[in-house]
Design a protein around this motif. Structure first.
Motif, short mmCIF file in Angstrom:
data_model
loop_
_atom_site.label_atom_id
_atom_site.label_comp_id
_atom_site.label_asym_id
_atom_site.label_seq_id
_atom_site.Cartn_x
_atom_site.Cartn_y
_atom_site.Cartn_z
N SER A 143 2.79 -1.13 4.12
CA SER A 143 2.27 -0.21 3.87
C SER A 143 3.85 0.68 3.38
O SER A 143 4.66 0.74 4.14
CB SER A 143 1.28 0.67 5.02
OG SER A 143 1.64 0.52 6.06
N SER A 159 0.58 -1.26 -0.25
CA SER A 159 0.30 -0.08 0.15
C SER A 159 1.30 1.69 -0.32
O SER A 159 2.12 0.98 0.96
CB SER A 159 -0.74 -0.27 1.68
OG SER A 159 -2.41 1.18 1.12
N SER A 165 -4.72 0.61 -1.45
CA SER A 165 -4.83 -0.13 -0.14
C SER A 165 -4.25 -1.45 0.32
O SER A 165 -4.35 -2.15 -0.41
CB SER A 165 -6.17 0.38 1.09
OG SER A 165 -6.69 -0.26 0.32
#
Length: 197
Positions: free
Chosen positions: A109, A49, A103
């Motif tokens: 991330s 992400s 996402s």
């Protein structure tokens, strides 16, 4: 005859004023940073992400004159530069073996924040009449499996010149500066390792 000299003098003053205004006009840059590669290949197709944000206080990065004059500002707008940084970050992640997405709940991330972009022409203590000092700082935060890693990557450039840089020159210098900061970011082995964990 006297009127002719007065008219000629006025014309010269207007021309000089116009030239001075042009020399100190604002510049709104449209930078094009590029990553150069050579990043660690630690990924194996994992989705990452990616978020890229502008953390600067202002889109004005400096002035061409070195003084806080509103007529000579140099601006890099967030809505122009942030999408371009994102494209380059996606390119870097792909070259590292990752799949950048918007996402990824629970997965790795990466958040990149442009924290500083500055174009300085010196200070009262250290004037730089024929030089510019440029700086870009990107902060990266990786989160993966409860582990977090944060890094700050600074790129600096000192540029001397005989004539004040025009729009093309400033655009190229700032683009190269941002590309350098992105290269430093993605060459961080610890960042790459945590993304791949």
């Amino acid at each position: 005859m006297r009127q002719w000299f007065a008219f000629k003098g006025l014309a010269v003053l207007l021309l000089l004023g116009l030239l001075a205004a042009c020399a100190q006009s604002p510049q709104i840059l449209s930078v094009s940073p590029k990553v150069s590669g050579g990043f660690p290949h630690t990924g194996n197709g994992q989705s990452v992400s990616l978020e890229v944000v502008d953390g600067r206080d202002s889109s004005v990065i400096g002035t061409r004159s070195g003084s806080p004059s509103a007529t000579s500002t140099i601006t890099v707008e967030a809505n122009d530069v942030i999408p371009k940084i994102r494209v380059q970050a996606e390119n870097a992640l792909r070259s590292m073996g990752f799949n950048p997405i918007s996402s990824n709940a629970g997965g790795p991330s990466l958040t990149l924040t442009l924290t500083d972009l500055a174009y300085a022409r010196g200070t009262a203590e250290q004037p730089l009449l024929d030089a510019s000092q440029l700086q870009a700082i990107i902060q990266a935060e990786v989160v993966n499996g409860g582990n977090t890693y944060t890094g700050r990557y600074t790129a600096k450039r000192s540029q001397s010149y005989a004539v004040k840089p025009d729009w093309d020159t400033n655009n190229r210098m700032v683009s190269e500066l941002l590309g350098n900061a992105l290269d430093r970011t993605f060459r961080d082995q610890q960042l790459a390792n945590l993304l791949a964990r």
